[in-house]
Scaffold this active site. Structure first.
Site, PDB file in Angstrom:
ATOM      1  N   CYS A  36      -8.191  -9.286  27.857  1.00  0.00           N
ATOM      2  CA  CYS A  36      -8.654 -10.650  27.614  1.00  0.00           C
ATOM      3  C   CYS A  36      -9.788 -10.714  26.589  1.00  0.00           C
ATOM      4  CB  CYS A  36      -9.051 -11.340  28.912  1.00  0.00           C
ATOM      5  SG  CYS A  36     -10.265 -10.471  29.921  1.00  0.00           S
TER       6      CYS A  36
ATOM      7  N   ASP B  20      -8.368 -20.061  27.047  1.00  0.00           N
ATOM      8  CA  ASP B  20      -8.212 -19.018  28.065  1.00  0.00           C
ATOM      9  C   ASP B  20      -7.076 -18.069  27.668  1.00  0.00           C
ATOM     10  OD1 ASP B  20      -8.040 -17.483  30.331  1.00  0.00           O
ATOM     11  OD2 ASP B  20      -7.723 -19.154  31.720  1.00  0.00           O
TER      12      ASP B  20
ATOM     13  N   HIS C 236      -5.805 -15.766  29.530  1.00  0.00           N
ATOM     14  CA  HIS C 236      -5.132 -15.237  30.720  1.00  0.00           C
ATOM     15  C   HIS C 236      -3.802 -15.936  30.985  1.00  0.00           C
ATOM     16  CE1 HIS C 236      -9.469 -14.360  31.200  1.00  0.00           C
ATOM     17  NE2 HIS C 236      -9.022 -13.216  31.707  1.00  0.00           N
TER      18      HIS C 236
END
Length: 376
Positions: free
Chosen positions: A47, A258, A260
């Protein structure tokens, strides 16, 4: 958001268009194994590397397309846009791929598959940029919470023979005849011409520790001021073991992309258009309270010209340094006398790719462990 101001009531469509236009790099799966035998997905560990790709991608978009550029789904895009995407494809020969970043991180003591901090990923980007001739970007990562104006100008104005354009060798011709036997790191491209007095576009990254276990509230307003600057490229940070790419704020909440979200890897041949729908987040952007931010972050700024950098220095003086008793970072004119001499990083004199220089370029940056023990 990244130097642009929006009214959330009257400018919502413009704001969402701006967010959608940012390059969104996420976890991917089913790409060629890293190093030939390593992982074929970065889910669960990549990430911060993806966030590093996003902050660099924003710099490259500003460099080639401008801050005002907007992405339109399934619309025709400039050739430079697809060149930028090719630099980040999940394949070993793309200059900022997860493969290159993970292997270059080995020189920082990070095993492939290990989680990175903001400082480590910034240092990896600095190393890889040395091998990127098309974008010809200077990446400066500050140390000891100090930005040195003299060092940055030395790096951005240096005469770099390595970045001068070269034509490929033809059949029967050798590199001694003035051609280049090594292809550019990114497809489509020949490097931009450089002259001794030309400013090399700058990506300035400032790793900071803004507290012990949580962000010190005294830094919050200064952090907001950074997003207001026209040179803003966003912030790397997040929560413990959860990295996000922060692009702005609304009130006391940060806006972020994000990484993820695990998507299939996109494969595209060199010189072709990239299927780009999965590289733009078309959902409502995420938000989180500033007070929930982990104190370890890295600020990013892009300065296209020397005048742009001088303007950034003036903004820092006026909006951050003069108005705060406890400063986020220092901005100094001259290289500190007690520091080792500053030597602008250069590409090693070998015909190969960046990831193979893990050992020979270790001296280009200090370890993250040294960074983490700095006094707050």
């Amino acid at each position: 958001m990244l130097g642009q101001c929006y009214n959330i009531k009257t400018d919502k469509s413009e704001l969402l268009s701006d967010v959608r236009s940012r390059l969104w790099f996420t976890y991917r799966k089913k790409f060629s194994p890293i190093g030939g035998t390593g992982p074929s997905s970065d889910a669960g560990w990549g990430c911060m590397l993806r966030c590093g790709q996003m902050i660099l991608g924003q710099a490259l978009v500003c460099r080639h397309l401008g801050r005002e550029w907007r992405w339109v789904p399934e619309g025709e895009q400039p050739a430079e846009y697809h060149r930028i995407l090719h630099c980040f494809l999940d394949r070993k020969d793309s200059c900022y791929s997860i493969h290159q970043m993970a292997q270059m991180g080995v020189g920082e003591g990070k095993s492939v598959g290990e989680w990175y901090g903001p400082n480590t990923v910034a240092q990896v980007l600095k190393k890889l940029a040395l091998f990127d001739e098309w974008n010809s970007l200077a990446v400066y990562v500050s140390m000891d919470n100090t930005v040195v104006i003299e060092d940055i100008k030395k790096q951005c104005l240096q005469a770099d023979r390595e970045s001068r354009p070269g034509r490929p060798c033809t059949s029967g011709e050798s590199s001694e005849q003035g051609c280049s036997s090594r292809p550019p790191a990114c497809p489509f491209s020949q490097p931009h011409a450089q002259s001794p007095s030309r400013w090399k576009p700058l990506l300035l990254v400032i790793p900071l520790r803004m507290g012990i276990n949580s962000i010190n509230p005294v830094y919050i307003q200064a952090l907001k001021e950074c997003f207001k600057m026209p040179q803003s490229c966003g912030v790397l940070g997040g929560k413990p073991n959860l990295a996000y790419y922060f692009i702005g704020f609304i009130g006391d909440e940060l806006i972020y992309l994000d990484p993820h979200n695990t998507q299939p890897a996109v494969d595209s041949e060199s010189g072709t258009l990239v299927d780009d729908l999965s590289y733009h987040c078309q959902r409502t952007p995420h938000r989180m309270k500033i007070t929930s931010l982990d104190p370890s972050v890295a600020l990013g700024f892009f300065c296209r010209s020397e005048e742009d950098f001088d303007s950034w220095c003036n903004l820092v003086q006026q909006e951050i340094l003069k108005k705060r008793n406890l400063r986020m970072f220092e901005l100094v004119e001259k290289h500190p006398s007690h520091w080792p001499p500053f030597v602008p990083p250069t590409k090693p004199e070998v015909q190969t790719t960046g990831a193979e220089f893990i050992e020979s370029t270790d001296q280009l940056f200090e370890s993250e462990e040294e960074f983490e023990i700095l006094n707050v």
